[in-house]
Design an enzyme around this catalytic site. Sequence first.
Site, short mmCIF file in Angstrom:
data_model
loop_
_atom_site.label_atom_id
_atom_site.label_comp_id
_atom_site.label_asym_id
_atom_site.label_seq_id
_atom_site.Cartn_x
_atom_site.Cartn_y
_atom_site.Cartn_z
N HIS A 124 -12.03 8.30 -4.78
CA HIS A 124 -10.59 8.04 -4.77
C HIS A 124 -10.15 7.91 -6.24
O HIS A 124 -10.94 7.48 -7.08
CB HIS A 124 -10.36 6.72 -4.03
CG HIS A 124 -8.92 6.35 -3.81
ND1 HIS A 124 -8.15 5.78 -4.80
CD2 HIS A 124 -8.13 6.43 -2.71
CE1 HIS A 124 -6.94 5.55 -4.32
NE2 HIS A 124 -6.90 5.93 -3.06
N ASP A 201 -17.50 1.15 -4.34
CA ASP A 201 -16.12 1.07 -3.84
C ASP A 201 -16.21 0.92 -2.32
O ASP A 201 -16.57 1.87 -1.61
CB ASP A 201 -15.38 2.35 -4.26
CG ASP A 201 -13.99 2.44 -3.64
OD1 ASP A 201 -13.66 1.65 -2.74
OD2 ASP A 201 -13.23 3.34 -4.07
N GLN A 204 -13.17 1.64 2.02
CA GLN A 204 -13.25 2.18 3.38
C GLN A 204 -14.42 1.59 4.15
O GLN A 204 -14.34 1.39 5.36
CB GLN A 204 -13.37 3.71 3.34
CG GLN A 204 -12.16 4.41 2.75
CD GLN A 204 -10.90 4.25 3.59
OE1 GLN A 204 -10.95 4.10 4.81
NE2 GLN A 204 -9.76 4.25 2.94
N LYS A 227 -6.88 -3.03 4.23
CA LYS A 227 -7.61 -2.00 5.00
C LYS A 227 -8.52 -2.61 6.06
O LYS A 227 -9.24 -1.91 6.76
CB LYS A 227 -8.43 -1.13 4.05
CG LYS A 227 -7.53 -0.28 3.13
CD LYS A 227 -8.27 0.87 2.55
CE LYS A 227 -7.59 1.44 1.34
NZ LYS A 227 -6.56 2.43 1.68
N CYS A 367 -5.32 10.97 -2.57
CA CYS A 367 -5.78 10.40 -3.86
C CYS A 367 -7.21 10.82 -4.15
O CYS A 367 -8.01 10.02 -4.66
CB CYS A 367 -5.67 8.88 -3.86
SG CYS A 367 -3.99 8.30 -3.79
N1 PMP Z 1 -10.96 3.54 -2.89
C1 PMP Z 1 -10.89 4.11 -1.68
C2 PMP Z 1 -12.08 4.82 -1.12
C3 PMP Z 1 -9.70 4.02 -0.95
O1 PMP Z 1 -9.61 4.58 0.26
C4 PMP Z 1 -8.59 3.34 -1.51
C5 PMP Z 1 -7.26 3.24 -0.78
N2 PMP Z 1 -6.87 4.40 -0.15
C6 PMP Z 1 -8.74 2.75 -2.76
C7 PMP Z 1 -9.94 2.87 -3.42
C8 PMP Z 1 -7.62 1.98 -3.42
O2 PMP Z 1 -7.31 0.86 -2.66
P1 PMP Z 1 -5.99 -0.01 -3.00
O3 PMP Z 1 -4.87 0.96 -3.08
O4 PMP Z 1 -5.89 -0.94 -1.84
O5 PMP Z 1 -6.26 -0.71 -4.28
#
Ligand code: PMP
Length: 409
Positions: A124, A201, A204, A227, A367
């Site tokens: 991401h 990270d 998910q 999430k 993203c």
């Molecule tokens: N890493 C991953 C794998 C994600 O799916 C996301 C959110 N889509 C993020 C990082 C960023 O999370 P946040 O916007 O809640 O900081």
Amino acid sequence: MSDRDPRSDFPILARRVGSGEGKPLVYLDNAATTQKPIHVIETVDRFYRQENANIHRGVHYLSMNATDAYDRARERIAETIGAAHPAEVVFVRGTTEAINLVASSFAGDRFQPGDEIVITRMEHHANIVPWQLLAQKLGVVLKWAPVTDSGEIDLDAFRACFSEETKLAAFTQVSNALGTINPAKEMVAIAREFGAHVLVDGAQGVAHGMVNVADLGADFYAFSGHKVVGPDGIGVLWGRRELLDSMPPYQGGGDMIARVSVEKTTFRDSPERFEAGTPNISGAIGLGAAFDYLAGLGWDEIRRREQDVLDYATERLGEIEGIRILGPADTRGKVAVISFTMDSAHPHDIGTILDTEGIAIRAGHHCAQPLMDFYQIAGTARASFAFYNNRDDVDRLMDGIAKVKKFFG
Ligand code: PMP
């Protein structure tokens, strides 16, 4: 499968969306954010109605109670994720802030020009851009581990990215764009062979009950409350205590200091060192409530429900001509995310037509533009399921896709 239907715990799932009378909502955008159960909503509501006060240093009843509730939330979360101590749980805004904290305070403080950081092609942007910023600032070098055509990590190719210069590996446990579950434990072990630190990270992974930081063996684990049926604007950076205590503060301000004088300031240990200013108190308490709720439901039950809906949706989508599902073919190698393209329709058109039917999916690059570049596509349509989705939701999705096909041929 248990008889209890968790759908009734989520008030928003009962609503209709769209103009006029609207359509019953089918919410399939859970990888972006999950819906909130009554237990979390009521916990946050009660905090503001009856318990609100600033934490720490308060000598009055409400402040002491709020401080207790905030600390209990940290303990609850530490216990859920397998942390050795609550002090290893730092409250942050979310995954993005957690990764930026590590990039700034850990890597930014000790890495040298020429040091290498291994990330993967499926990250991401939150786990790419902070490292790119650091590369610009410090001259560290990013190494990109490739993905296979089926959107998986090949461990030999991953290993080939490491060298004596590697100081950190930062990778996702689960791909938000494809649903791929990475062999995170093996990846941590490879990084360790080269003496590198590891950030996982977990944005998910956490929603699917995959977090046990003791078992994973990494140094840092980042996730967002929103999430995992918790509130927005709250998340966690878990880090090994000795590492956190060896890192300089990320931001300066109240609550993170031991003593401030005109001449100099000394800092508290983790987690306070990294929680400058008034934190998101209701968010932390709400996140604790989210984990309570999920524990009540049971992670095995959550996984069973998600696997059922994923298998059913994969089978039904597979029957439709002109649909390509990206990511692992074996549904046991992924979470309940289906990322797909259609020969005849652009992902945004798919999303827009489904929306007219009350079906919320996400369309775009998720993203994860370097991953989309690898597939040479601008984006995909992504249906991401949670344990409160059911086969009726999948049937509605199929009816919606039939409409898309009718429209675009
Ligand atoms: N890493 C991953 C794998 C994600 O799916 C996301 C959110 N889509 C993020 C990082 C960023 O999370 P946040 O916007 O809640 O900081």
